[in-house]
Write an enzyme that holds these catalytic residues in place. Structure first.
Site, PDB file in Angstrom:
ATOM      1  CG  ASP A 208      -0.512  -0.128   2.677  1.00 34.43           C
ATOM      2  OD1 ASP A 208       0.626  -0.845   2.360  1.00 34.43           O
ATOM      3  OD2 ASP A 208      -1.031   0.210   3.410  1.00 34.43           O
TER       4      ASP A 208
ATOM      5  CD  GLU B 286       3.346  -0.682   7.585  1.00 35.54           C
ATOM      6  OE1 GLU B 286       2.812  -0.984   9.166  1.00 35.54           O
ATOM      7  OE2 GLU B 286       3.260   0.157   7.212  1.00 35.54           O
ATOM      8  CD  GLU B 287       2.586   3.816   5.850  1.00 35.87           C
ATOM      9  OE1 GLU B 287       2.233   3.869   6.641  1.00 35.87           O
ATOM     10  OE2 GLU B 287       3.601   3.067   5.159  1.00 35.87           O
TER      11      GLU B 287
ATOM     12  CG  HIS C 150       5.597   7.690   6.510  1.00 39.47           C
ATOM     13  ND1 HIS C 150       4.726   7.981   7.201  1.00 39.47           N
ATOM     14  CD2 HIS C 150       5.914   6.927   5.830  1.00 39.47           C
ATOM     15  CE1 HIS C 150       4.236   6.365   7.435  1.00 39.47           C
ATOM     16  NE2 HIS C 150       4.967   5.967   6.956  1.00 39.47           N
TER      17      HIS C 150
END
Length: 384
Positions: free
Chosen positions: A76, A134-135, A358
């Site tokens: 993702d 996962e996020e 990020h």
């Protein structure tokens, strides 16, 4: 170095990584990515197991088959507007692979390609886990585990291309490696009024400031100094204008820890502070606590196995012997809660990967992709 990965396979992986980078999808929405991965696995002759999309799980039978090893990549992306000048920028507005999951996916695809093409050298069965979400919650790892993805798996391994670790190093912790990640919402209810007459109010803004200070005392005074934890208030919402004391103040934050014992201690102390400090001022405190991803705790036998493989394949100098745990979170923790295994950092920090995970300008250093593929393949070939 005792490597088997060719330059051509590394280039193959980079090409797939760049395609995935240009076509990112958010957690739970990775259906085009699902199709892309599935088609390539099927072309390699790898069986697709029946697990809920958008995750994809492949299976390769080993020549011995008495043991099964699982390899995992997350697929993702993040809700980030990518910045930069590279030729393969995200084509999806507001969505980008700003953490490196595109690289993880390409690495595992390339490992699957090599292992399928050299199946006669592969003794254990191999499960290839391309994991959604996962996020964000709910965790894609937790969902796959509930569906039985770790049934009959003897060990599970995951790789993270890791910007904080210097390029050229590969590291693993023997035990706790990444922090548990919980979230909380604290509401302080007092009595509002005129800002010029605070004595007629029960000021939740002031009380909230005292609660923030109290929360910081947990790490400094309630925990053993040898234990690690973080309590962060990241957002405070209170009031409407300069001269009105509001009725309520709301705080949002995160709590991180490296062991379950510490995690429970932090939660217990938070409950006491949120109840006690407001009550001492005549206000009420209420906390909503959201238990999230547990700590990533590597199985020591399997992490030692990773260390041995890294030193044998890449040389002693590549192994990051002094690597310390981080409070960043990873839902690979759920796999390790159910099966022995290890999570591994492949370092890429340097000029080509200068921005943190990020960040809108984050990018992976593609030069480390061949090493990551090699590591996955060697973990399978040497597994006993």
């Amino acid at each position: 170095m005792q490597t088997v990965i060719s330059r051509e396979l590394g280039e193959w992986a980079v090409a797939h990584r760049r395609y995935l980078h240009q076509h990112p999808e958010l957690s739970g929405q990775e259906y085009q990515t699902h199709t892309y991965i599935k088609q390539h696995l099927e072309a390699l002759g790898i069986a697709i197991l029946d697990y809920q999309a958008p995750s994809v799980v492949g299976f390769l039978k080993g020549t011995d088959g008495s043991k099964t090893i699982a390899l995992r990549a997350d697929i993702d992306a993040l809700p980030v507007q990518e910045e930069g000048e590279k030729s393969y920028l995200s084509k999806v507005p507001g969505v980008a692979h700003a953490c490196g999951h595109d690289g993880h996916t390409a690495v595992l695809l390339a490992a699957a390609k090599w292992l399928s093409e050299h199946q006669g050298q592969v003794k254990p069965n191999v499960v290839f886990i391309f994991q959604s979400s996962e996020e964000r919650e709910p965790s894609g790892a937790e969902a796959l585990i509930k569906q039985g993805v770790l049934s009959n798996v003897d060990a599970v391994f995951g790789i993270h291309l890791w910007q904080p670790l210097a390029k050229g190093l590969i590291g693993v912790c023997h035990g706790p490696m990444m922090g548990a990640c919980d979230e909380f919402k604290i509401t302080i209810t007092g009595k509002g009024g005129h800002g010029a007459m605070p004595h007629e109010t029960v000021d939740p803004v002031y009380i909230a400031s005292q609660v923030v200070g109290g929360l910081q005392s947990i790490v400094s005074r309630a925990l053993n100094p040898m234990q690690s934890a973080v309590v962060t208030v990241g957002k405070v919402e209170e009031g409407s204008t300069f001269n009105i004391i509001p009725n309520e103040a709301v705080m949002l934050g995160t709590a991180r820890s490296l062991t379950e014992e510490t995690r429970q201690c932090v939660h217990k102390q938070m409950q006491r502070i949120v109840a006690g400090i407001p009550a001492s001022f005549g206000a009420a405190g209420h906390m909503e606590y959201y238990w999230g991803t547990p700590a990533v705790v590597n199985d020591r036998q399997q992490s030692r196995y990773v260390e041995e493989v890294v030193k044998a394949v890449f040389g002693e100098s590549v192994y990051a012997a002094d690597m310390e745990p981080t409070m960043a979170a990873e839902d690979f923790a759920f796999y390790l809660s159910h099966c022995p295994g290890a999570f591994i950092f492949v370092g890429m920090g340097g000029e080509a990967s200068a921005y943190s995970h990020h960040h809108p300008r984050f990018d992976i250093d593609e030069a480390v992709i061949p090493s990551a593929i090699e590591l996955f393949v060697q973990l399978v070939l040497r597994f006993e």
